[in-house]
Design an enzyme around this catalytic site. Structure first.
Site, PDB file in Angstrom:
ATOM      1  N   ASN A   1       0.906  -1.340  -0.182  1.00  0.00           N
ATOM      2  CA  ASN A   1       0.320  -0.318   0.331  1.00  0.00           C
ATOM      3  C   ASN A   1       0.848   1.273   0.183  1.00  0.00           C
ATOM      4  OD1 ASN A   1      -2.147   1.906   0.727  1.00  0.00           O
ATOM      5  ND2 ASN A   1      -2.208   0.996   2.421  1.00  0.00           N
TER       6      ASN A   1
ATOM      7  N   ARG B   1      -2.534  -2.074  -3.894  1.00  0.00           N
ATOM      8  CA  ARG B   1      -3.786  -1.461  -3.013  1.00  0.00           C
ATOM      9  C   ARG B   1      -3.764  -0.181  -3.996  1.00  0.00           C
ATOM     10  NH1 ARG B   1      -5.343   2.480   1.834  1.00  0.00           N
ATOM     11  NH2 ARG B   1      -7.425   3.133   0.735  1.00  0.00           N
TER      12      ARG B   1
ATOM     13  N   HIS C   1     -13.561   2.986   0.071  1.00  0.00           N
ATOM     14  CA  HIS C   1     -13.174   1.428   1.359  1.00  0.00           C
ATOM     15  C   HIS C   1     -14.271   0.851   1.128  1.00  0.00           C
ATOM     16  CE1 HIS C   1     -13.312   5.088   5.600  1.00  0.00           C
ATOM     17  NE2 HIS C   1     -12.240   3.990   4.664  1.00  0.00           N
TER      18      HIS C   1
ATOM     19  N   HIS D   1     -18.208   1.198   8.240  1.00  0.00           N
ATOM     20  CA  HIS D   1     -17.244   1.909   8.100  1.00  0.00           C
ATOM     21  C   HIS D   1     -16.330   2.497   8.555  1.00  0.00           C
ATOM     22  CE1 HIS D   1     -12.776   0.877   7.229  1.00  0.00           C
ATOM     23  NE2 HIS D   1     -12.409   2.150   7.528  1.00  0.00           N
ATOM     24  N   LEU D   2     -15.886   2.478  10.327  1.00  0.00           N
ATOM     25  CA  LEU D   2     -16.891   4.050  10.779  1.00  0.00           C
ATOM     26  C   LEU D   2     -14.522   3.994  11.775  1.00  0.00           C
ATOM     27  CD1 LEU D   2     -20.129   3.744  12.912  1.00  0.00           C
ATOM     28  CD2 LEU D   2     -18.870   4.431  10.371  1.00  0.00           C
ATOM     29  N   GLY D   3     -14.261   4.914  11.244  1.00  0.00           N
ATOM     30  CA  GLY D   3     -12.664   4.613  11.853  1.00  0.00           C
ATOM     31  C   GLY D   3     -12.524   6.603  11.370  1.00  0.00           C
ATOM     32  N   ASN D   4     -10.811   7.106  11.333  1.00  0.00           N
ATOM     33  CA  ASN D   4     -10.585   8.683  10.625  1.00  0.00           C
ATOM     34  C   ASN D   4     -11.274   8.324   9.583  1.00  0.00           C
ATOM     35  OD1 ASN D   4      -9.382  10.965  11.905  1.00  0.00           O
ATOM     36  ND2 ASN D   4      -7.417   8.877  12.443  1.00  0.00           N
ATOM     37  N   GLY D   5     -12.112   7.899   8.831  1.00  0.00           N
ATOM     38  CA  GLY D   5     -12.391   7.847   7.426  1.00  0.00           C
ATOM     39  C   GLY D   5     -14.027   6.743   7.730  1.00  0.00           C
TER      40      GLY D   5
ATOM     41  N   ARG E   1     -13.225  15.207   8.600  1.00  0.00           N
ATOM     42  CA  ARG E   1     -13.622  15.684   7.110  1.00  0.00           C
ATOM     43  C   ARG E   1     -15.035  15.974   7.196  1.00  0.00           C
ATOM     44  NH1 ARG E   1     -11.408  10.049   3.915  1.00  0.00           N
ATOM     45  NH2 ARG E   1     -10.077  10.170   5.260  1.00  0.00           N
TER      46      ARG E   1
ATOM     47  N   ASP F   1      -9.931  12.430  17.396  1.00  0.00           N
ATOM     48  CA  ASP F   1     -10.102  10.815  18.107  1.00  0.00           C
ATOM     49  C   ASP F   1     -11.347  10.853  18.849  1.00  0.00           C
ATOM     50  OD1 ASP F   1      -7.977   9.212  18.094  1.00  0.00           O
ATOM     51  OD2 ASP F   1      -8.963   8.206  19.817  1.00  0.00           O
TER      52      ASP F   1
ATOM     53  N   GLY G   1     -11.824   1.415  13.027  1.00  0.00           N
ATOM     54  CA  GLY G   1     -11.957   1.707  14.696  1.00  0.00           C
ATOM     55  C   GLY G   1     -13.189   1.742  15.171  1.00  0.00           C
TER      56      GLY G   1
ATOM     57  N   GLU H   1      -7.925  -5.652   5.267  1.00  0.00           N
ATOM     58  CA  GLU H   1      -8.296  -5.488   4.091  1.00  0.00           C
ATOM     59  C   GLU H   1      -7.116  -5.129   3.162  1.00  0.00           C
ATOM     60  OE1 GLU H   1      -9.435  -1.119   6.075  1.00  0.00           O
ATOM     61  OE2 GLU H   1      -9.687  -0.257   3.865  1.00  0.00           O
TER      62      GLU H   1
HETATM   63  P1  ADP Z   1      -8.352   4.519   9.606  1.00  0.00           P
HETATM   64  O1  ADP Z   1      -9.795   4.998   8.760  1.00  0.00           O
HETATM   65  O2  ADP Z   1      -7.350   5.900  10.141  1.00  0.00           O
HETATM   66  O3  ADP Z   1      -7.042   4.070   9.477  1.00  0.00           O
HETATM   67  P2  ADP Z   1      -9.607   3.488  12.796  1.00  0.00           P
HETATM   68  O4  ADP Z   1      -9.944   2.808  11.249  1.00  0.00           O
HETATM   69  O5  ADP Z   1      -7.811   3.288  12.822  1.00  0.00           O
HETATM   70  O6  ADP Z   1      -8.534   4.948  11.745  1.00  0.00           O
HETATM   71  O7  ADP Z   1     -10.300   4.221  13.687  1.00  0.00           O
HETATM   72  C1  ADP Z   1      -9.525   5.270  14.322  1.00  0.00           C
HETATM   73  C2  ADP Z   1     -10.586   5.741  15.119  1.00  0.00           C
HETATM   74  O8  ADP Z   1     -11.206   4.629  15.553  1.00  0.00           O
HETATM   75  C3  ADP Z   1     -10.448   6.623  16.399  1.00  0.00           C
HETATM   76  O9  ADP Z   1     -11.168   7.849  16.034  1.00  0.00           O
HETATM   77  C4  ADP Z   1      -9.768   5.843  17.582  1.00  0.00           C
HETATM   78  O10 ADP Z   1     -10.763   7.125  18.445  1.00  0.00           O
HETATM   79  C5  ADP Z   1     -11.575   5.077  17.412  1.00  0.00           C
HETATM   80  N1  ADP Z   1     -10.770   4.034  18.033  1.00  0.00           N
HETATM   81  C6  ADP Z   1     -10.203   3.019  18.470  1.00  0.00           C
HETATM   82  N2  ADP Z   1     -10.390   2.469  19.142  1.00  0.00           N
HETATM   83  C7  ADP Z   1     -11.510   2.622  20.062  1.00  0.00           C
HETATM   84  C8  ADP Z   1     -11.690   2.695  21.404  1.00  0.00           C
HETATM   85  N3  ADP Z   1     -11.858   1.436  22.419  1.00  0.00           N
HETATM   86  N4  ADP Z   1     -13.310   3.266  21.670  1.00  0.00           N
HETATM   87  C9  ADP Z   1     -13.888   3.680  20.733  1.00  0.00           C
HETATM   88  N5  ADP Z   1     -12.735   4.214  19.519  1.00  0.00           N
HETATM   89  C10 ADP Z   1     -12.531   4.263  19.317  1.00  0.00           C
END
Ligand code: ADP
Length: 401
Positions: free
Chosen positions: A7, A90, A179, A207-211, A240, A283, A333, A388
């Protein structure tokens, strides 16, 4: 077959070496700060971790360094690079051309190049990664796995924007979705968990993360998704904005501090979302701590509530799009660990047959996979740790044979 997954970003290269088809990860790592001061390689073999700090002036050196470290007894896991049977890359954007992973040939390279216009930050470094791997491993088959491919099954009414049609014809402005590897992997996994053929299951994948992005999946195929022409659209994210009234953009640009295109771009991509609303952090964990400390009236609490409100709104939208839903799946995440976020996003949906088991929800964290709905819930709720890289390895293995 040994499969190397790459990647390649503008200043970083992530890699994982798999033994296929068992999907065992032999080694993995990250090259960082390519062409900058302080460049390094972090290489992992099982529990062992090696930090190598040295100048890495370009991607060529980065790829060579990865190959040197995966070979040999000191840090390596294979005897020679000749053991590598295929490399999976990727690739962020495959435009409208590819709806599946592709063995890389001149046509595929031309398409990736052609899509640089649509993903200017991602496709150019992805191409460099392919070129450097081809130089280092000239006889090894390479496969491109596109982030956009899974969403190529969207119908026209879902992927077109109500702009003049020429915007689509001339500039390829449409919803592409991203994604895709994560949504595809989770849809496949969900079908196995439900014990049904993938072609028969309807899912909402989150898919809930930073993105963050969500998808409506009918019979294993994506029929709508929240990200759009770019990964800025849809849900509220770490930094975003997600969806906003488009008229806000010219309005902002009429103000001195946002007069330039780059100012607006920066505010929407880097200064909005959870960070913009809370003023604390992008975060989710930081926001939960701040909200606990500062109370339910705080902006940190507001940011969490807004995030979850948007997830819930998309669930409602996709329930209507799909008509029948077998399961709602959480990954990423926040999806995999965010007990509070899942609870808030799913609250008040009992009348739709979506009933969360609060106790099971609390247990489903840190890489656990399973169901978090009550036994009688018509729509199952699943937490599925996404993979992924593993999915890229699977696609690469199949297409390199
Ligand atoms: P990216 O899109 O950068 O790959 P990730 O999928 O790693 O992101 O997700 C990051 C997010 O997941 C951050 O907002 C982080 O706070 C959240 N996260 C990780 N562990 C926890 C947790 N135990 N409780 C709540 N949120 C969490």
């Amino acid at each position: 077959m040994i499969v190397l997954v790459i990647n390649c970003g503008s200043s970083s290269i992530k890699y994982q070496l798999y033994d296929m088809p068992s999907k065992i990860v032999l080694a993995k790592g990250l090259v960082e700060k390519i062409g900058e001061n302080g460049s390094s390689l972090t290489h992992r073999r099982g529990e062992e971790k090696f930090e190598i700090n040295q100048p890495i002036p370009n991607h060529k050196t980065g790829i060579e360094l990865i190959l040197t470290n995966i070979v040999g007894s000191e840090r390596g896991v294979i005897a020679s690079v000749k053991e590598i049977g295929a490399v999976g890359h990727r690739i962020v954007h495959g435009g409208e051309r590819y709806s599946a992973a592709m063995r890389i040939d001149q046509d595929v390279l031309s398409c990736i190049e052609d899509c640089c216009d649509l993903a200017p930050l991602h496709n150019p470094p992805n191409l460099i990664g392919i070129q450097e791997c081809r130089n280092a491993l000239p006889d090894v088959p390479m496969v491109a796995v596109f982030d956009t491919a899974f969403h190529q099954t969207l119908p026209r009414e879902a992927f077109l924007y109500p702009l003049p049609y020429g915007a689509y014809e001339r500039y390829r402005i449409r919803k592409y979705g991203f994604h895709g590897t994560s949504h595809a992997f989770v849809a496949n996994r969900a079908a196995s968990i439900l014990g049904k053929p993938e072609q028969t299951v309807n899912l909402i994948t989150c898919h809930l993360g930073n993105g963050s992005s969500m998808a409506a999946v009918r019979g294993g195929k994506s029929v709508d998704t929240s990200m759009g022409f770019t990964p800025l659209a849809g849900l509220m994210m770490g930094t975003r904005s997600g969806d906003i009234d488009p008229a806000i953009i010219p309005f902002l640009m009429s103000k001195p501090e946002y007069a330039k295109v780059s100012d607006v771009d920066r505010v929407l991509n880097k200064k909005s979302g959870l960070l913009g609303i809370s003023g604390v952090s992008n975060d989710m964990r930081d926001l939960q701590e701040a909200a606990t400390r500062e109370g339910s009236d705080s902006r940190a609490a507001l940011a969490i509530n807004m995030f979850c409100y948007r997830v819930k709104s998309y669930i409602g939208q996709y329930l209507a799009v799909l008509g029948r839903v077998d399961a709602i799946c959480f990954m990423g995440g926040i999806g995999e660990n965010g007990v509070l976020a899942r609870e808030k996003s799913l609250s008040g949906l009992d009348n739709f047959g979506i009933i969360l088991d609060r106790e099971k929800n609390k247990e489903m964290v840190r890489g656990k996979e399973g169901e978090i709905s009550v036994p009688g819930s018509k729509v199952k709720i699943l937490v599925i740790p996404t993979d992924e890289e593993g999915w890229i390895a699977v696609e690469t293995f199949h297409r390199a044979q």
